[in-house]
Design a protein around this motif. Sequence first.
Motif, mmCIF file in Angstrom:
data_model
loop_
_atom_site.group_PDB
_atom_site.id
_atom_site.type_symbol
_atom_site.label_atom_id
_atom_site.label_comp_id
_atom_site.label_asym_id
_atom_site.label_seq_id
_atom_site.Cartn_x
_atom_site.Cartn_y
_atom_site.Cartn_z
ATOM 1 N N SER A 246 21.483 -61.692 -22.785
ATOM 2 C CA SER A 246 21.369 -60.541 -23.447
ATOM 3 C C SER A 246 22.791 -59.996 -24.063
ATOM 4 C CB SER A 246 20.680 -59.387 -22.552
ATOM 5 O OG SER A 246 20.647 -58.098 -23.450
ATOM 6 N N VAL A 247 23.583 -60.266 -23.147
ATOM 7 C CA VAL A 247 24.840 -59.851 -23.559
ATOM 8 C C VAL A 247 25.612 -60.656 -24.602
ATOM 9 C CG1 VAL A 247 27.292 -59.562 -22.575
ATOM 10 C CG2 VAL A 247 25.551 -58.923 -21.252
ATOM 11 N N THR A 248 25.302 -62.027 -24.322
ATOM 12 C CA THR A 248 25.764 -63.146 -25.298
ATOM 13 C C THR A 248 25.224 -62.825 -26.801
ATOM 14 O OG1 THR A 248 25.959 -64.799 -23.424
ATOM 15 C CG2 THR A 248 25.869 -65.521 -25.671
ATOM 16 N N ASN A 249 23.996 -62.644 -26.694
ATOM 17 C CA ASN A 249 23.188 -62.693 -27.938
ATOM 18 C C ASN A 249 23.506 -61.180 -28.552
ATOM 19 O OD1 ASN A 249 21.591 -64.657 -27.592
ATOM 20 N ND2 ASN A 249 19.885 -63.652 -26.797
ATOM 21 N N THR A 250 23.787 -60.252 -27.956
ATOM 22 C CA THR A 250 24.395 -59.022 -28.439
ATOM 23 C C THR A 250 25.750 -59.223 -29.054
ATOM 24 O OG1 THR A 250 23.223 -57.484 -26.789
ATOM 25 C CG2 THR A 250 25.163 -56.583 -28.092
ATOM 26 N N ALA A 251 26.681 -60.069 -28.287
ATOM 27 C CA ALA A 251 28.014 -60.175 -28.858
ATOM 28 C C ALA A 251 27.982 -61.071 -30.035
ATOM 29 C CB ALA A 251 28.716 -60.982 -27.852
ATOM 30 N N ARG A 252 26.962 -61.898 -30.208
ATOM 31 C CA ARG A 252 26.869 -62.610 -31.403
ATOM 32 C C ARG A 252 26.436 -61.823 -32.581
ATOM 33 N NH1 ARG A 252 23.452 -68.121 -28.839
ATOM 34 N NH2 ARG A 252 25.237 -68.956 -27.800
ATOM 35 N N LEU A 253 25.403 -61.022 -32.361
ATOM 36 C CA LEU A 253 25.055 -60.125 -33.470
ATOM 37 C C LEU A 253 26.257 -59.394 -33.805
ATOM 38 C CD1 LEU A 253 21.283 -59.139 -32.019
ATOM 39 C CD2 LEU A 253 21.892 -60.328 -33.919
ATOM 40 N N LEU A 254 26.883 -58.772 -33.023
ATOM 41 C CA LEU A 254 28.039 -57.850 -33.309
ATOM 42 C C LEU A 254 29.061 -58.765 -34.085
ATOM 43 C CD1 LEU A 254 28.532 -56.000 -30.043
ATOM 44 C CD2 LEU A 254 27.651 -54.911 -32.415
ATOM 45 N N GLY A 255 29.489 -60.056 -33.520
ATOM 46 C CA GLY A 255 30.182 -60.731 -34.283
ATOM 47 C C GLY A 255 29.521 -61.220 -35.869
ATOM 48 N N ALA A 256 28.326 -61.449 -36.036
ATOM 49 C CA ALA A 256 27.824 -61.698 -37.330
ATOM 50 C C ALA A 256 27.841 -60.462 -38.066
ATOM 51 C CB ALA A 256 26.403 -62.347 -37.083
ATOM 52 N N GLY A 257 27.580 -59.358 -37.527
ATOM 53 C CA GLY A 257 27.702 -57.993 -38.486
ATOM 54 C C GLY A 257 28.977 -57.886 -38.785
ATOM 55 N N LEU A 258 29.898 -58.094 -38.202
ATOM 56 C CA LEU A 258 31.409 -57.864 -38.333
ATOM 57 C C LEU A 258 31.818 -58.912 -39.503
ATOM 58 C CD1 LEU A 258 34.299 -56.488 -37.679
ATOM 59 C CD2 LEU A 258 34.406 -57.987 -36.075
ATOM 60 N N ARG A 259 31.442 -60.135 -39.434
ATOM 61 C CA ARG A 259 31.721 -60.947 -40.216
ATOM 62 C C ARG A 259 31.070 -60.680 -41.583
ATOM 63 N NH1 ARG A 259 31.086 -64.714 -36.115
ATOM 64 N NH2 ARG A 259 28.899 -65.320 -36.539
ATOM 65 N N ALA A 260 30.042 -60.367 -41.543
ATOM 66 C CA ALA A 260 29.361 -59.935 -42.884
ATOM 67 C C ALA A 260 29.926 -58.577 -43.640
ATOM 68 C CB ALA A 260 27.898 -59.692 -42.626
ATOM 69 N N LEU A 261 30.390 -57.867 -42.611
ATOM 70 C CA LEU A 261 30.857 -56.518 -43.079
ATOM 71 C C LEU A 261 32.513 -56.947 -43.960
ATOM 72 C CD1 LEU A 261 31.418 -53.480 -43.461
ATOM 73 C CD2 LEU A 261 32.535 -53.450 -41.326
ATOM 74 N N LEU A 262 32.934 -57.831 -43.297
ATOM 75 C CA LEU A 262 34.375 -58.191 -43.880
ATOM 76 C C LEU A 262 34.152 -59.031 -44.993
ATOM 77 C CD1 LEU A 262 36.249 -59.492 -40.538
ATOM 78 C CD2 LEU A 262 36.508 -57.510 -41.877
ATOM 79 N N VAL A 263 33.347 -60.114 -45.241
ATOM 80 C CA VAL A 263 32.970 -60.763 -46.196
ATOM 81 C C VAL A 263 32.535 -59.968 -47.316
ATOM 82 C CG1 VAL A 263 31.494 -62.409 -47.308
ATOM 83 C CG2 VAL A 263 32.244 -62.834 -45.107
ATOM 84 N N LEU A 264 31.574 -58.832 -47.130
ATOM 85 C CA LEU A 264 31.093 -57.669 -48.221
ATOM 86 C C LEU A 264 32.292 -57.195 -48.635
ATOM 87 C CD1 LEU A 264 27.730 -56.786 -46.749
ATOM 88 C CD2 LEU A 264 27.979 -58.309 -48.838
ATOM 89 N N THR A 265 33.099 -56.629 -47.678
ATOM 90 C CA THR A 265 34.214 -55.600 -48.234
ATOM 91 C C THR A 265 35.136 -56.435 -49.009
ATOM 92 O OG1 THR A 265 34.110 -54.619 -45.978
ATOM 93 C CG2 THR A 265 36.144 -54.575 -47.162
ATOM 94 N N LEU A 266 35.438 -57.897 -48.797
ATOM 95 C CA LEU A 266 36.411 -58.595 -49.528
ATOM 96 C C LEU A 266 35.871 -58.865 -50.713
ATOM 97 C CD1 LEU A 266 38.935 -60.253 -49.638
ATOM 98 C CD2 LEU A 266 37.437 -62.400 -48.887
#
Length: 222
Positions: A4-24
């Motif tokens: 559960s912790v691992t999946n949450t971390a993955r989701l947070l990581g994916a969301g952060l990457r998406a945010l950075l890409v969209l911001t760029l």
Amino acid sequence: MNNSVTNTARLLGAGLRALLVLTLVTGVIYPLAVTGIAQGLFSDKANGSEIKADGKVVGSSLIGQAYNLPLKKGQETPEPDLKWFQGRPQNGLGVNSVNTQYKLILSGATNRSGDNADLIKWVKDAKAAVIKDNSVNGYTVKASDVPADAVTSSGSGLDPDISPNYADIQVHRIAEKNNLSVAQVQKLVDEHTDGRTLGFIGEPRVNVLELNIALKELVTKS
């Protein structure tokens, strides 16, 4: 629990990457691309349709300017400086610290109906002033010579152009005030008269700022 912790971390990581890409993409690359295209293909319009004189930006071809004398003591409304071509009656024009010819206070029409008593008086007073100001030695402006744009403001109050007819009835005054010949001034007006867009859109027009810049150059040379 660990999964559960691992999946949450993955989701947070994916969301952060998406945010950075969209911001760029939307915050950096897209604005730079649009700005670059605009500057490359439409630099004049992208920069506000600037007009330059003596190496400085003196206004925009899209916004009218007032050519008035400094206010005298007790005056509420400045008198026109009659050595310059005058534009349409204006709402929202004056002076500022950047360009001493105009400032934007407001943009809009009078919103008065055609039979409004105040509007009728303004038009009559403006017509009398146009006749008086432009009637000089050897040349008299008749009431029938005064076009509508000489006595009415545009819908925005910031129209930069006048009709060739209004420019023409100012020629003799301009010539007299600046010690020029009528032929010299009429030539300026003719050279700065633009026809209908694409030959059928709008009406022939004269940009007052561009015309006055040319007038200043002619007076300097003379």
